[in-house]
Motif scaffolding. Structure first.
Motif, PDB file in Angstrom:
ATOM      1  N   THR A  97      44.539  34.662  22.693  1.00 34.91           N
ATOM      2  CA  THR A  97      44.195  33.473  23.576  1.00 34.91           C
ATOM      3  C   THR A  97      45.721  33.149  24.124  1.00 34.91           C
ATOM      4  O   THR A  97      46.062  32.717  23.372  1.00 34.91           O
ATOM      5  CB  THR A  97      42.960  32.729  22.784  1.00 34.91           C
ATOM      6  OG1 THR A  97      43.646  31.684  22.301  1.00 34.91           O
ATOM      7  CG2 THR A  97      41.811  33.317  22.500  1.00 34.91           C
ATOM      8  N   LEU A 157      44.572  36.233  35.205  1.00 33.27           N
ATOM      9  CA  LEU A 157      43.898  34.949  35.142  1.00 33.27           C
ATOM     10  C   LEU A 157      43.202  34.891  36.408  1.00 33.27           C
ATOM     11  O   LEU A 157      42.394  34.751  37.582  1.00 33.27           O
ATOM     12  CB  LEU A 157      44.028  33.930  34.497  1.00 33.27           C
ATOM     13  CG  LEU A 157      42.904  32.716  34.289  1.00 33.27           C
ATOM     14  CD1 LEU A 157      41.907  33.393  33.243  1.00 33.27           C
ATOM     15  CD2 LEU A 157      43.258  31.656  33.905  1.00 33.27           C
ATOM     16  N   ARG A 216      41.583  37.073  38.616  1.00 30.34           N
ATOM     17  CA  ARG A 216      40.363  37.323  38.407  1.00 30.34           C
ATOM     18  C   ARG A 216      39.713  35.963  38.559  1.00 30.34           C
ATOM     19  O   ARG A 216      38.293  35.605  39.778  1.00 30.34           O
ATOM     20  CB  ARG A 216      39.959  36.953  37.073  1.00 30.34           C
ATOM     21  CG  ARG A 216      39.954  38.152  35.856  1.00 30.34           C
ATOM     22  CD  ARG A 216      39.860  38.155  34.867  1.00 30.34           C
ATOM     23  NE  ARG A 216      39.013  37.477  33.927  1.00 30.34           N
ATOM     24  CZ  ARG A 216      39.321  36.065  33.127  1.00 30.34           C
ATOM     25  NH1 ARG A 216      40.710  36.959  32.121  1.00 30.34           N
ATOM     26  NH2 ARG A 216      38.289  36.248  32.863  1.00 30.34           N
ATOM     27  N   PHE A 235      39.062  26.445  35.523  1.00 27.02           N
ATOM     28  CA  PHE A 235      39.249  28.025  34.879  1.00 27.02           C
ATOM     29  C   PHE A 235      39.700  28.772  33.461  1.00 27.02           C
ATOM     30  O   PHE A 235      39.115  28.827  32.649  1.00 27.02           O
ATOM     31  CB  PHE A 235      39.777  28.613  35.558  1.00 27.02           C
ATOM     32  CG  PHE A 235      39.070  31.028  35.607  1.00 27.02           C
ATOM     33  CD1 PHE A 235      37.640  30.238  35.152  1.00 27.02           C
ATOM     34  CD2 PHE A 235      39.758  31.992  36.466  1.00 27.02           C
ATOM     35  CE1 PHE A 235      36.865  32.295  34.670  1.00 27.02           C
ATOM     36  CE2 PHE A 235      39.271  33.501  35.914  1.00 27.02           C
ATOM     37  CZ  PHE A 235      37.561  33.535  35.904  1.00 27.02           C
ATOM     38  N   ASP A 236      41.582  28.078  33.340  1.00 30.48           N
ATOM     39  CA  ASP A 236      41.501  28.545  31.804  1.00 30.48           C
ATOM     40  C   ASP A 236      41.290  27.305  31.228  1.00 30.48           C
ATOM     41  O   ASP A 236      41.055  27.749  29.665  1.00 30.48           O
ATOM     42  CB  ASP A 236      42.733  28.059  32.451  1.00 30.48           C
ATOM     43  CG  ASP A 236      44.047  28.827  31.397  1.00 30.48           C
ATOM     44  OD1 ASP A 236      43.969  28.646  30.944  1.00 30.48           O
ATOM     45  OD2 ASP A 236      44.246  27.256  31.031  1.00 30.48           O
ATOM     46  N   GLY A 288      36.455  28.720  31.967  1.00 32.15           N
ATOM     47  CA  GLY A 288      35.739  29.885  31.982  1.00 32.15           C
ATOM     48  C   GLY A 288      35.204  29.243  33.395  1.00 32.15           C
ATOM     49  O   GLY A 288      35.242  28.754  33.992  1.00 32.15           O
ATOM     50  N   LYS A 289      34.786  30.721  34.027  1.00 35.86           N
ATOM     51  CA  LYS A 289      33.184  30.452  34.391  1.00 35.86           C
ATOM     52  C   LYS A 289      32.271  30.506  34.413  1.00 35.86           C
ATOM     53  O   LYS A 289      30.633  30.854  33.694  1.00 35.86           O
ATOM     54  CB  LYS A 289      33.202  31.801  35.555  1.00 35.86           C
ATOM     55  CG  LYS A 289      32.307  32.589  36.052  1.00 35.86           C
ATOM     56  CD  LYS A 289      32.577  30.879  37.712  1.00 35.86           C
ATOM     57  CE  LYS A 289      31.222  32.161  38.829  1.00 35.86           C
ATOM     58  NZ  LYS A 289      29.824  31.720  38.346  1.00 35.86           N
ATOM     59  N   ASP A 290      31.687  28.973  33.420  1.00 34.96           N
ATOM     60  CA  ASP A 290      30.692  28.821  33.092  1.00 34.96           C
ATOM     61  C   ASP A 290      29.768  28.010  34.464  1.00 34.96           C
ATOM     62  O   ASP A 290      29.783  28.551  35.872  1.00 34.96           O
ATOM     63  CB  ASP A 290      30.929  27.321  32.346  1.00 34.96           C
ATOM     64  CG  ASP A 290      31.253  25.849  33.058  1.00 34.96           C
ATOM     65  OD1 ASP A 290      32.035  26.482  34.768  1.00 34.96           O
ATOM     66  OD2 ASP A 290      31.394  24.676  33.034  1.00 34.96           O
TER      67      ASP A 290
END
Length: 432
Positions: free
Chosen positions: A271, A294, A297, A337-338, A341-343
């Motif tokens: 990670t 990333l 994405r 995003f780092d 994330g895609k919350d």
């Protein structure tokens, strides 16, 4: 080399004939970039320079420097610097009828670019040489009168240090090229397969996935801006941003600082966080690949979202100023995003961020890079600073901190089609 501390290191001026006589020992290591010399830009210039030197009749013509590393396992000589020239010179000699010094051309060129360029350049050389009436004399001149500065080094780290130092003074290499060379020399303990895999992924990302842009225009800026260091342009002078801790060297010292233990744990992890201490060698290559992935994405998420896609697809987004705003928007969204994330709050954050960034376009016709830096510096509660303080997203707090558009805006002062930006911001505000 005058102050060379290793007596086994060696510098000598040798003829091309002598160098190619040892070609059976010369090897193009897995970490080398593909053969990419262009026919009309590089090959033709080399041929013309050689012919000019021959016509002047001044004896020796110095072609350049070749840096070699002696591989103790099989006594081969790995070409650290000079691959492009040596392969091209071998092609020229072969086209002139030389049958003795073909070992370098029998190397395994796995990359499709290498195969295509070698074939194309060889055909170009044969066509070019048709105008040379005495090819035998030219071949003799090349083999006997063309020479190189041959630097043979025992330690791979010294070889890459020299490569780094030489090319840092040149104009052709990008900062990322120098970073690649720097971190390659710290892969001594890795297997050849690991080196080949890391370099192959790097080259793929460099050629096909904007690695240079991602590191320079996004990660470099984000890392600096997160610590309120207002740098904008990534140059060779700034590559220290991506040079960090050499763990093996650090742990050889008697004092092991606590942060080094944290760095060691990070090096064993799969990670990443964009602001983490940079660890030299393998971790840097993995870090770079992670953030290239990333970034792409993130672009896919925007492209696939019905609410976000229109924000960056209006007429005028191609303008320089709008591109600078888009870059700022993507940098801060990448930071979100780092971290999260895609919350469930990702789209809401992106919309509020868009309000803050693109409202500038309704106030200024000219967006310089300093406009971006001033926006960050002069907004004590800008989204990037708020994001750094969050343990979880606080979209309501962010929304309240960003002023809404005034009731009246003089659209006659807008740049062309900025009314579309106004429309999108007002739409976001009306749905809050």
């Amino acid at each position: 080399m005058a102050e060379n501390s290793n007596p086994k290191n060696k510098l000598e001026i040798v003829s091309l004939k002598k160098l190619l006589t040892d070609a059976s020992r010369l090897k193009i290591p897995a970490y080398q970039r593909p053969y990419r010399w262009k026919a009309r830009e590089h090959v033709q210039q080399l041929l013309q320079d050689i012919q000019y030197a021959q016509q002047k009749g001044n004896g020796q013509y110095r072609i350049g420097t070749v840096i070699l590393h002696k591989n103790e396992q099989d006594e081969s000589l790995d070409i650290v610097d000079g691959q492009q020239r040596l392969v091209t010179l071998s092609l020229i000699c072969h086209a002139l009828g030389d049958k003795e010094h073909l070992s370098l051309l029998s190397s395994s060129f796995d990359h499709i670019d290498s195969k295509n360029n070698i074939k194309y350049n060889y055909d170009f050389i044969k066509t070019y040489l048709k105008r040379v009436t005495d090819q035998a004399t030219l071949l003799t001149f090349i083999k006997n009168n063309c020479s190189v500065v041959k630097i043979s080094l025992e330690e791979i780290s010294e070889a890459f240090q020299l490569f780094d130092a030489q090319n840092a003074r040149g104009k052709s290499l990008l900062p990322t090229n120098l970073l690649k060379a720097f971190h390659l020399r710290l892969l001594e303990t890795e297997t050849d397969d690991t080196k080949k895999s890391l370099v192959s992924l790097w080259e793929h990302n460099f050629e096909n996935r904007n690695l240079n842009q991602v590191l320079g225009d996004y990660i470099f800026r984000l890392r600096n801006w997160q610590r309120q260091d207002w740098k904008y342009t990534f140059t060779k002078a700034e590559i220290s941003e991506f040079k960090g801790i050499s763990l093996s060297e650090s742990f050889k010292k008697e004092t092991v600082y606590p942060y080094l233990r944290v760095a060691l744990m990070n090096s064993l992890s799969t990670t990443f966080q964009v602001h983490e201490d940079m660890i030299n060698g393998k971790r840097f290559f993995e870090f770079s690949a992670h953030y290239v992935d990333l970034y792409h994405r993130l672009l896919c998420l925007i492209e696939d979202d019905i609410d976000l896609k229109p924000l960056l697809n209006y007429w005028g987004i191609h303008r320089t100023g709008d591109q600078r705003l888009k870059n700022l928007f993507l940098i801060v969204l990448l930071a979100y995003f780092d971290k999260f994330g895609k919350d469930t709050q990702f789209v809401a954050f992106a919309k509020e961020l868009y309000r803050w960034v693109f409202a500038v376009r309704l106030k200024q016709k000219r967006i310089a890079y300093q406009t971006i830096l001033n926006l960050l510096k002069e907004s004590p509660n800008n989204p990037l600073r708020q994001l750094a303080r969050w343990y979880e997203p606080d979209i309501l707090g962010l929304r309240m901190s960003i002023p809404k558009l005034p009731q009246s805006l003089d659209e006659s002062k807008f740049v062309k089609n900025a009314n579309k930006i106004k429309e999108m911001i007002l739409n976001i505000e009306s749905n809050e």
